[in-house]
Write a protein that holds these residues in place. Structure first.
Motif, PDB file in Angstrom:
ATOM      1  N   THR A 149       0.821  -1.213   0.000  1.00 15.40           N
ATOM      2  CA  THR A 149       0.000   0.000   0.000  1.00 15.40           C
ATOM      3  C   THR A 149       0.856   1.266   0.000  1.00 15.40           C
ATOM      4  N   ASP A 150       2.149   1.101  -0.216  1.00 12.62           N
ATOM      5  CA  ASP A 150       3.033   2.272  -0.232  1.00 12.62           C
ATOM      6  C   ASP A 150       3.412   2.601  -1.679  1.00 12.62           C
ATOM      7  N   PRO A 151       2.770   3.626  -2.251  1.00 11.52           N
ATOM      8  CA  PRO A 151       2.990   3.893  -3.684  1.00 11.52           C
ATOM      9  C   PRO A 151       4.455   4.155  -4.021  1.00 11.52           C
ATOM     10  N   ALA A 152       5.156   4.855  -3.158  1.00  8.95           N
ATOM     11  CA  ALA A 152       6.534   5.217  -3.486  1.00  8.95           C
ATOM     12  C   ALA A 152       7.420   3.979  -3.537  1.00  8.95           C
ATOM     13  N   VAL A 153       7.294   3.125  -2.524  1.00  7.50           N
ATOM     14  CA  VAL A 153       8.128   1.915  -2.468  1.00  7.50           C
ATOM     15  C   VAL A 153       7.798   0.991  -3.646  1.00  7.50           C
ATOM     16  N   CYS A 154       6.508   0.853  -3.927  1.00  4.18           N
ATOM     17  CA  CYS A 154       6.098  -0.065  -5.000  1.00  4.18           C
ATOM     18  C   CYS A 154       6.526   0.446  -6.363  1.00  4.18           C
ATOM     19  N   ALA A 155       6.368   1.743  -6.578  1.00  2.44           N
ATOM     20  CA  ALA A 155       6.770   2.297  -7.874  1.00  2.44           C
ATOM     21  C   ALA A 155       8.270   2.115  -8.076  1.00  2.44           C
ATOM     22  N   GLN A 156       9.010   2.347  -7.025  1.00  2.00           N
ATOM     23  CA  GLN A 156      10.469   2.206  -7.107  1.00  2.00           C
ATOM     24  C   GLN A 156      10.848   0.751  -7.401  1.00  2.00           C
ATOM     25  N   ALA A 157      10.152  -0.174  -6.746  1.00  2.00           N
ATOM     26  CA  ALA A 157      10.443  -1.596  -6.946  1.00  2.00           C
ATOM     27  C   ALA A 157      10.179  -1.997  -8.399  1.00  2.00           C
ATOM     28  N   ILE A 158       9.021  -1.578  -8.920  1.00  2.00           N
ATOM     29  CA  ILE A 158       8.675  -1.951 -10.304  1.00  2.00           C
ATOM     30  C   ILE A 158       9.674  -1.345 -11.284  1.00  2.00           C
ATOM     31  N   ARG A 159      10.034  -0.079 -11.047  1.00  2.00           N
ATOM     32  CA  ARG A 159      11.021   0.557 -11.933  1.00  2.00           C
ATOM     33  C   ARG A 159      12.321  -0.227 -11.911  1.00  2.00           C
ATOM     34  N   ARG A 160      12.673  -0.739 -10.743  1.00  2.00           N
ATOM     35  CA  ARG A 160      13.940  -1.463 -10.651  1.00  2.00           C
ATOM     36  C   ARG A 160      13.853  -2.822 -11.346  1.00  2.00           C
ATOM     37  N   TYR A 161      12.732  -3.533 -11.197  1.00  2.00           N
ATOM     38  CA  TYR A 161      12.610  -4.835 -11.879  1.00  2.00           C
ATOM     39  C   TYR A 161      12.789  -4.637 -13.387  1.00  2.00           C
ATOM     40  N   CYS A 162      12.271  -3.521 -13.890  1.00  3.79           N
ATOM     41  CA  CYS A 162      12.413  -3.247 -15.326  1.00  3.79           C
ATOM     42  C   CYS A 162      13.809  -2.693 -15.622  1.00  3.79           C
ATOM     43  N   GLY A 163      14.222  -1.751 -14.792  1.00  4.74           N
ATOM     44  CA  GLY A 163      15.469  -1.034 -15.060  1.00  4.74           C
ATOM     45  C   GLY A 163      16.706  -1.914 -15.041  1.00  4.74           C
ATOM     46  N   LYS A 164      16.740  -2.877 -14.129  1.00  7.12           N
ATOM     47  CA  LYS A 164      17.972  -3.683 -14.031  1.00  7.12           C
ATOM     48  C   LYS A 164      18.215  -4.459 -15.326  1.00  7.12           C
ATOM     49  N   ILE A 165      17.156  -4.711 -16.092  1.00  2.81           N
ATOM     50  CA  ILE A 165      17.309  -5.380 -17.385  1.00  2.81           C
ATOM     51  C   ILE A 165      17.498  -4.342 -18.495  1.00  2.81           C
ATOM     52  N   LEU A 166      16.601  -3.349 -18.541  1.00  2.00           N
ATOM     53  CA  LEU A 166      16.636  -2.383 -19.650  1.00  2.00           C
ATOM     54  C   LEU A 166      17.898  -1.520 -19.626  1.00  2.00           C
ATOM     55  N   ASP A 167      18.470  -1.302 -18.453  1.00  2.00           N
ATOM     56  CA  ASP A 167      19.711  -0.521 -18.383  1.00  2.00           C
ATOM     57  C   ASP A 167      20.924  -1.340 -18.818  1.00  2.00           C
ATOM     58  N   HIS A 168      20.714  -2.630 -19.047  1.00  2.00           N
ATOM     59  CA  HIS A 168      21.863  -3.477 -19.429  1.00  2.00           C
ATOM     60  C   HIS A 168      21.625  -4.217 -20.733  1.00  2.00           C
ATOM     61  N   ILE A 169      20.847  -3.575 -21.594  1.00  2.00           N
ATOM     62  CA  ILE A 169      20.555  -4.219 -22.890  1.00  2.00           C
ATOM     63  C   ILE A 169      21.858  -4.540 -23.633  1.00  2.00           C
ATOM     64  N   ASP A 170      22.815  -3.639 -23.553  1.00  2.00           N
ATOM     65  CA  ASP A 170      24.066  -3.860 -24.298  1.00  2.00           C
ATOM     66  C   ASP A 170      24.796  -5.101 -23.809  1.00  2.00           C
ATOM     67  N   ASP A 171      24.765  -5.312 -22.519  1.00  2.00           N
ATOM     68  CA  ASP A 171      25.450  -6.487 -21.955  1.00  2.00           C
ATOM     69  C   ASP A 171      24.694  -7.772 -22.298  1.00  2.00           C
ATOM     70  N   ILE A 172      23.381  -7.680 -22.315  1.00  2.00           N
ATOM     71  CA  ILE A 172      22.557  -8.878 -22.504  1.00  2.00           C
ATOM     72  C   ILE A 172      22.423  -9.249 -23.986  1.00  2.00           C
ATOM     73  N   SER A 173      22.313  -8.220 -24.837  1.00  2.00           N
ATOM     74  CA  SER A 173      21.997  -8.462 -26.253  1.00  2.00           C
ATOM     75  C   SER A 173      23.079  -9.226 -26.990  1.00  2.00           C
ATOM     76  N   SER A 174      22.620 -10.052 -27.916  1.00  2.00           N
ATOM     77  CA  SER A 174      23.531 -10.731 -28.820  1.00  2.00           C
ATOM     78  C   SER A 174      22.849 -10.815 -30.178  1.00  2.00           C
ATOM     79  N   VAL A 175      23.517 -10.273 -31.206  1.00  2.00           N
ATOM     80  CA  VAL A 175      22.979 -10.343 -32.572  1.00  2.00           C
ATOM     81  C   VAL A 175      24.116 -10.725 -33.516  1.00  2.00           C
ATOM     82  N   GLU A 176      23.755 -11.200 -34.688  1.00  2.00           N
ATOM     83  CA  GLU A 176      24.762 -11.446 -35.729  1.00  2.00           C
ATOM     84  C   GLU A 176      24.318 -10.749 -37.000  1.00  2.00           C
TER      85      GLU A 176
END
Ligand SMILES: Cc1ncc(C[n+]2csc(CCOP(=O)(O)OP(=O)(O)O)c2C)c(N)n1
Ligand code: SF4
Ligand SMILES: [Mg+2]
Lengths: 271, 378
Positions: B243-270
Motif C-alpha cells: 500500500t506504499d505507492p513510493a516503495v512499490c513504484a520504485q520496486a517496479i522501476r527497478r525490476y524493469c530497469g535492471k534489465i533495460l539498463d543493461h541491454i548492451d550487456d545482454i543483447s547478442s545479434v549477428e
C-alpha cells in the motif's frame, strides 16, 4: 510479547495482520515453543507458506522464509527440501490454500512422503478474502458465497491425506495448546510427510457468517465443546466430537529425500 | 566468473532438446522439475538419470504449476534450477514467473514452442510464444529471452541463460522451438564453460537492496541471512509494502530497469552482409537458418540483401535493430506466428518500411519461400 516469541520474532514485520482473537496467533506461539524446545538452529530451518491469513504466520519469524503464491507453498517447499535434504522445512497454510487451490500439490506431496511438516490452519472459511466457502466449510453452512447454505460437503482431510500417502497425521485445536504443542513436536520429529490439521477459530469472518457469535470467547467456548482429546490408538472420538491427537503414524513407507539420495549413489556408480 | 572444465567435451551428434539438457548440466544446474509435454519431453527424460548422477535431483511434478514453483524453491535453496515446457505448460507457469520476477529468483525455463492456442498443434513447430514470454504474467516486469537456432546454440544459449539468471537475478527463457528441439546435428561440447559464481559475503539484512547495477544481493537460504521472500511488493528488507505507492513504484522501476539498463550487456545479434543491404531480413530461432540460406541465394543472384539474426529477443536489442534498419529501404520479418516480433521491429523502424512474412499452422518456412518473398520486394 513472551520471551520465547521475543527470541524468534522478525520485529520489522510487525504488527501482525491477525484480528484480535484469531487462532492463528496461538498456532504461531505453539510452533515457537516447540522449535525452542527442540533447539532447531538458525540455519537449519526454512519456512514456506501460501496466501491467506494463516499463510502470513512465518513472515513474522526470524528464519529464512518463502511467502509464496496462493496454493503453491508445498511445491516450493518440495524444491527447497530436494536440494537441502538435511534441513528442516515447515509449511504454514490455510484450509483454502492447502486443500482448495493447492489440493493437487497436497495429495502429491503426501504421495511422495517427502520429509516436510505441514501446519494447516483450518477455520472452515476463506478468512483473508472476507468469508467465502472453503473446502472445509460444513454442509449447509452460510458463507458469503453460500448464502443459501453450503451445497457441498467438506473434505474428510484425514482420509484424503493419509489415503494419499502421508505418514503422520495429527489433529489439534487452538483451544488446546498442550495437545497442539505435542502434535507439532511429534510432526517435526517424524521423518516423512507430517500433516497437522489445527482447528483455528476465525472470529471475524467465520464468526460472523457461519456462526453468529458475539465475541471471540463465545466462539472458543463453542470449539471447546465440539472437541475431545483422543486416547492412544483412537482415530475417532466417541459421541460424534472432533477428535484431537495423533491419528496416524507410519515409519515403514520410504521417504522421498532418502530415496533420492540412494538414486544419486546408484546413478553415480553407473556413470 | 569461474571456468569449469567439461569432462565430456568433443564432437557429438545430438538433438536440440538433449543439447539444452546437456548445456544445463554443464552450467551446473542441479535441480530440474518438469511435467511431460510434447515437444519438450526429451529434456526431462535426458535429465531424469543424469541429474542424479551429477549429484542433483530431478522431479517429475504433478503439473507445470508445481514444476515452476519447485524450481523457485530449489533456487532459493541454493541450486541452479530449471524446468522445460511448451505451449499450455508455459501458460500455466505465468503466475509463478511473475512471482520469480518480483522476488528476483534466478531460474531458467526452456520453452520448446509448439503451435497454439490451447492444445493447439502439439507436434508442430511455432514461434507463437514470443510475446507471451515477455507479457505472459500480470504486472510490469522484464525478463530475458534467448532464441537458439541450432543444436549448438541450444547448448551454448542454455549455459548463458544460467549465467544471465544469476547475474541479473531474473527468470531467463530459452525460446527454442519444435524444429530446433527435434533437429539432430553436430554439437561441439567445449573444453570448458564460464560459470557466473558471485555470492554475497557476510550476513545480509537488506535482501533486496540493489547494487550499482540495480541487482539485489546474491543470497540464498541457510546462510544466516534469515531472508524474507515475498510476492507482495516489498521494501529492501522484504517487508510488505503493497500500500506504499513510493516503495512499490520504485520496486517496479527497478525490476524493469535492471534489465533495460543493461541491454548492451545482454543483447547478442549477428549481422550478415550489412554493408550494402537495401533489403534487410530480421529473424530469430530456427527461422533464421532458413532466412540466411534465402539471403545467400538472393545475394548470389545480385540482390542487395542483408540479414540481422537475433540471438536474444528480450530485452529488445533496439540499438542494433535501429542501426541495421537505418540503411535499408525495406525490412522483412519472417516468423512462425501471425507477426508477433514484427511489432517490435515496426515500433523501431516504422510501419512503412517493415513487413512481416508469417508462417503459421505448423509450417516451417523453407528457404525457397523466404527467397521468393525477398525477390518479390527487392
Ligand atoms: C490465484 C489466487 N486466487 C485467489 C486469491 C485470493 N485469495 C487470497 S487468500 C484466499 C483464501 C485464503 O483462505 P485460507 O487458505 O483458508 O486462509 P485463511 O485466510 O482462512 O487463514 C484467496 C481466495 C489469490 N491470492 N490468488
Ligand atoms: S479474518 Fe479470520 S483468519 Fe483472518 S486474521 Fe481475522 S480472525 Fe484470523
Ligand atoms: Mg481458512
Amino acid at each position: 510479547m513472551n520471551s520465547t516469541a521475543e527470541k524468534y520474532i522478525r520485529k520489522e514485520a510487525l504488527p501482525f495482520i491477525f484480528c484480535p482473537g484469531c487462532g492463528h496467533g496461538i498456532v504461531v506461539n505453539s510452533f515457537l515453543r516447540v522449535i525452542d524446545k527442540l533447539g532447531i538452529g538458525k540455519n537449519q530451518m526454512g519456512l514456506v507458506s501460501g496466501i491467506g491469513c494463516s499463510s502470513w504466520s512465518p513472515v513474522y519469524l526470524q528464519f529464512d522464509c518463502l511467502h509464496t503464491l496462493h496454493g503453491r507453498a508445498l511445491a516450493q517447499a518440495e524444491g527447497l527440501k530436494a536440494v537441502n535434504p538435511d534441513k528442516t522445512v515447515v509449511v504454514f497454510t490455510g484450509d483454502g490454500d492447502c486443500a482448495g487451490i493447492g489440493g493437487n500439490h497436497l495429495i502429491h506431496a503426501a504421495k511422495r512422503n517427502v520429509d516436510i511438516t505441514v501446519i494447516m490452519m483450518s477455520n472452515y472459511i476463506y478468512g483473508m478474502t472476507g468469508g467465502q466457502r472453503a473446502p472445509t466449510t460444513p454442509y449447509g453452512a452460510i458463507t458469503k458465497t453460500s448464502p443459501l447454505g453450503n451445497e457441498e460437503h467438506p473434505f474428510d482431510l484425514f482420509r484424503l491425506v493419509t489415503g494419499a500417502g502421508a505418514t503422520y497425521y495429527a489433529r489439534a485445536s487452538a483451544t488446546h495448546p498442550i495437545q497442539l504443542d505435542k502434535a507439532i513436536e511429534e510432526g517435526m520429529k517424524h521423518k516423512g510427510f507430517s500433516f497437522i490439521e489445527v482447528l483455528s477459530p476465525c472470529p471475524t469472518t467465520a464468526g460472523r457468517n457461519i456462526f453468529s457469535f458475539k465475541t471471540p470467547s463465545e466462539m472458543y467456548d463453542w470449539y471447546e465443546s465440539q472437541v475431545a482429546v483422543l486416547k492412544p490408538g483412537q482415530t475417532e472420538a466417541p459421541d460424534g466430537k472432533i477428535g484431537l491427537g495423533i491419528l496416524y503414524m507410519n515409519n515403514e513407507r520410504a521417504e522421498l529425500c532418502s530415496v533420492q539420495a540412494e538414486k544419486k549413489e546408484v546413478a553415480r556408480n553407473e556413470n | 566468473m569461474r571456468i569449469k572444465k567439461l569432462s565430456d567435451s568433443g564432437v557429438k551428434l545430438m538433438q536440440g532438446n538433449e543439447a539444452c539438457a546437456a548445456g544445463a548440466l554443464a552450467a551446473d544446474c542441479r535441480f530440474m522439475a518438469g511435467y511431460p509435454i510434447t515437444p519438450a519431453t526429451e529434456i526431462p527424460e535426458y535429465l531424469s538419470s543424469r541429474m542424479f548422477a551429477a549429484g542433483g535431483v530431478f522431479m517429475q511434478m504433478e503439473d507445470e504449476l508445481a514444476s515452476i514453483n519447485a524450481v523457485i524453491g530449489a533456487s532459493w535453496g541454493g541450486a541452479r534450477a530449471m524446468t522445460a515446457t511448451s505451449g499450455p505448460g508455459f501458460t500455466l507457469m505465468q503466475e509463478a514467473l511473475g512471482y520469480a520476477a518480483v522476488t528476483e529468483t534466478p531460474l531458467v525455463v526452456i520453452n520448446v514452442m509448439r503451435g497454439g492456442p490451447a492444445t493447439g498443434q502439439p507436434t508442430c513447430t511455432s514461434q507463437d510464444a514470443v510475446m507471451q514470454a515477455r507479457y505472459g504474467g500480470h504486472g510490469d516486469y522484464e525478463i530475458i529471452a534467448l532464441a537458439p537456432s541450432s543444436v549448438q546454440e541450444a547448448f551454448d544459449f542454455t549455459v548463458r541463460a544460467f549465467n544471465l539468471a544469476d547475474k541479473y537475478r531474473v527468470p531467463v527463457f530459452v525460446l527454442s522451438d519444435e524444429t530446433v528441439g527435434h533437429t539432430r546435428e553436430k554439437l561441439l561440447i567445449p573444453e570448458s564453460v564460464e560459470i557466473f559464481d558471485d555470492e554475497y559475503q557476510g550476513v545480509c539484512r537488506e535482501y533486496f537492496k540493489p547494487d550499482e547495477n540495480g541487482v539485489p544481493p546474491r543470497i540464498r537460504f541457510f546462510q544466516g541471512h534469515d531472508v524474507l521472500v515475498d510476492g507482495q511488493l516489498h521494501d529492501q528488507r522484504g517487508i510488505r509494502a503493497g500500500t506504499d505507492p513510493a516503495v512499490c513504484a520504485q520496486a517496479i522501476r527497478r525490476y524493469c530497469g535492471k534489465i533495460l539498463d543493461h541491454i548492451d550487456d545482454i543483447s547478442s545479434v549477428e549481422k550478415f552482409f550489412p554493408e550494402d543491404a537495401e533489403t534487410l531480413v530480421i529473424a530469430y530461432g530456427s527461422v533464421s537458418r532458413s532466412a540466411l540460406s534465402a539471403v545467400r541465394r538472393a545475394r548470389d543472384e545480385g540482390m542487395k540483401v542483408g540479414m540481422l539474426k537475433l540471438n536474444t529477443v528480450w530485452p529488445v536489442p533496439e540499438k542494433e535493430i535501429r542501426a541495421a534498419c537505418a540503411g535499408a529501404k525495406r525490412v522483412i520479418v519472417p516468423e512462425m506466428n501471425v507477426g508477433e516480433y514484427l511489432r517490435e521491429i515496426q515500433r523501431i523502424a516504422g510501419c512503412d518500411k517493415v513487413q512481416g512474412f508469417s508462417s503459421i499452422g505448423g509450417v516451417f518456412p523453407a528457404p525457397k519461400a523466404i527467397y521468393e518473398k525477398i525477390a518479390e520486394v527487392t
